[in-house]
Design a protein around this motif. Sequence first.
Motif, short mmCIF file in Angstrom:
data_model
loop_
_atom_site.label_atom_id
_atom_site.label_comp_id
_atom_site.label_asym_id
_atom_site.label_seq_id
_atom_site.Cartn_x
_atom_site.Cartn_y
_atom_site.Cartn_z
N ASP A 189 18.10 54.75 -2.69
CA ASP A 189 19.26 54.00 -2.23
C ASP A 189 18.78 52.82 -1.39
O ASP A 189 18.54 52.96 -0.18
N PRO A 190 18.63 51.64 -2.00
CA PRO A 190 18.15 50.47 -1.24
C PRO A 190 19.08 50.06 -0.11
O PRO A 190 18.65 49.38 0.83
N GLN A 191 20.35 50.46 -0.15
CA GLN A 191 21.29 50.04 0.89
C GLN A 191 21.27 50.95 2.13
O GLN A 191 21.89 50.61 3.14
N LEU A 192 20.58 52.07 2.05
CA LEU A 192 20.51 52.97 3.19
C LEU A 192 19.58 52.38 4.25
O LEU A 192 18.40 52.11 3.99
N THR A 193 20.08 52.17 5.44
CA THR A 193 19.30 51.59 6.52
C THR A 193 18.92 52.67 7.52
O THR A 193 19.79 53.38 8.05
N ILE A 194 17.62 52.77 7.79
CA ILE A 194 17.10 53.73 8.77
C ILE A 194 16.50 52.93 9.92
O ILE A 194 15.70 52.02 9.70
N PRO A 195 16.87 53.20 11.16
CA PRO A 195 16.30 52.46 12.31
C PRO A 195 14.78 52.53 12.30
O PRO A 195 14.18 53.48 11.77
N PRO A 196 14.11 51.53 12.88
CA PRO A 196 12.64 51.48 12.84
C PRO A 196 11.96 52.77 13.31
O PRO A 196 11.00 53.21 12.72
N ARG A 197 12.44 53.38 14.37
CA ARG A 197 11.85 54.63 14.86
C ARG A 197 12.83 55.79 14.76
O ARG A 197 12.70 56.79 15.47
N GLY A 198 13.77 55.66 13.83
CA GLY A 198 14.82 56.66 13.75
C GLY A 198 14.36 58.02 13.28
O GLY A 198 14.91 59.04 13.69
N LEU A 199 13.35 58.06 12.42
CA LEU A 199 12.91 59.33 11.87
C LEU A 199 12.10 60.16 12.85
O LEU A 199 11.52 61.17 12.48
N ARG A 200 12.06 59.75 14.12
CA ARG A 200 11.48 60.59 15.16
C ARG A 200 12.52 61.52 15.79
O ARG A 200 12.17 62.43 16.53
N SER A 201 13.80 61.26 15.52
CA SER A 201 14.88 62.05 16.12
C SER A 201 15.50 62.96 15.07
O SER A 201 15.59 62.62 13.89
N TYR A 202 15.93 64.14 15.53
CA TYR A 202 16.51 65.11 14.61
C TYR A 202 17.86 64.63 14.05
O TYR A 202 18.21 64.95 12.91
N SER A 203 18.61 63.89 14.84
CA SER A 203 19.92 63.44 14.36
C SER A 203 19.77 62.51 13.16
O SER A 203 20.52 62.61 12.18
N THR A 204 18.79 61.59 13.22
CA THR A 204 18.56 60.70 12.08
C THR A 204 18.06 61.48 10.87
O THR A 204 18.45 61.20 9.73
N MET A 205 17.20 62.46 11.11
CA MET A 205 16.72 63.29 10.00
C MET A 205 17.87 64.03 9.34
O MET A 205 17.94 64.12 8.10
N ASP A 206 18.80 64.56 10.14
CA ASP A 206 19.95 65.26 9.57
C ASP A 206 20.82 64.31 8.75
O ASP A 206 21.33 64.68 7.68
N SER A 207 20.99 63.10 9.26
CA SER A 207 21.80 62.12 8.53
C SER A 207 21.16 61.76 7.18
O SER A 207 21.85 61.69 6.16
N VAL A 208 19.84 61.56 7.18
CA VAL A 208 19.14 61.22 5.93
C VAL A 208 19.19 62.40 4.97
O VAL A 208 19.39 62.23 3.76
N ALA A 209 19.01 63.62 5.49
CA ALA A 209 19.05 64.81 4.63
C ALA A 209 20.42 64.96 3.97
O ALA A 209 20.52 65.29 2.78
N ALA A 210 21.47 64.71 4.73
CA ALA A 210 22.82 64.81 4.16
C ALA A 210 23.04 63.74 3.09
O ALA A 210 23.70 63.99 2.07
N HIS A 211 22.47 62.56 3.31
CA HIS A 211 22.62 61.49 2.32
C HIS A 211 21.85 61.81 1.04
O HIS A 211 22.30 61.44 -0.06
N LEU A 212 20.69 62.48 1.17
CA LEU A 212 19.88 62.78 -0.01
C LEU A 212 20.46 63.90 -0.86
O LEU A 212 20.02 64.10 -2.00
#
Length: 351
Positions: free
Chosen positions: A156-179
């Motif tokens: 998904d090229p339109q999915l934007t992840i903050p530069p250091r977002g994948l260090r936090s569990y909340s961002t990981m949960d959001s990406v996992a739900a999107h996948l």
Amino acid sequence: MAVLIGVDAHKRTHTLVAVDEVGRKLAERTVQATSEGHLNAVQWAGQWSDVSFAVEDCRHMTRRLEQDLIKMGFRVIRVHTRFMATARRSGRQPGKSDPIDALAVAHAALREPDLPVAALDGPSRQVKLLFDHRHDLILERTKVINRLRWHVHELDPQLTIPPRGLRSYSTMDSVAAHLEGFSGTVARIADDLLARCRELTRQVNQLERELRDLVRILAPSLLAIPGCGVLSAAAIIGETATASRFRSKDAYARFTGTAPIPVWSGNNVKVRLNRGGNRTLNHALHTIAVTQARGSGRGKTYYDGLTARGKTRKEALRLLRRRLSDVVLRALLADERTRTQPATNTGQEAA
């Protein structure tokens, strides 16, 4: 006669070369890199009355040898590899071999009087192992995150992840739900990488909590320095090992790479930046200096005074780092005295 034995260490064998006070070669010996081999080295060194050892500073390669020698009462000097290389190039015998390298180690130890002396493993060893392990896990997590970002972008090229977002569990949960809305090989690999990233983050956070508990016990005076956090303190403790092994604050400054290098001739005295020394320690001191320069207190006052007199920001930070080296050494020495004082008092009461 005082004898210095230089050691060229390898995984299987150690080569030893004995020299006198002026560096003349007396004898050489090769032993196995085992406890029995270390005992053979001590028995061989027994033919001289006053013996010290000098080893190339390869911590994991020489640690068992250092500990065995110290337990038997010998003084062990650590020689940085760059000193050994310089001694070998300036030697009269060309080429490279184990005896030549061992002789170069001995010559470097004779030429450099302020080299650090090895000590028995203590709490600082545990701090260093945990700190290095955490650093390795962070590097591994960075590789995993980079690979994960490419797969997520493909899905998904339109999915934007903050530069250091994948260090936090909340961002990981959001990406996992999107996948969850995707299927196929790329999506499966992305799920695996995300799970690995989550596990690495858990391990990194756990190691940081362990370091926090250790540092609070070992170095309360160090943590009291403004701008010195848990990770900076852990780096300082682990790399310094034992502060009392340095004979002066100037020797410690050379070890930390904060002592400037003289580059002058005649009447115009000049110095330049020292790019040597222990870079992990230097980075920790730089972090503390930057924090103090941005905050308030004596460090901020000193920094502002330097810039007001015409110093650039970099020059002021270098001078502040040099002053912080002395402050850190005093704090480490105070903490070491505090740790040893109860044991001394207990021994006196028992007597």
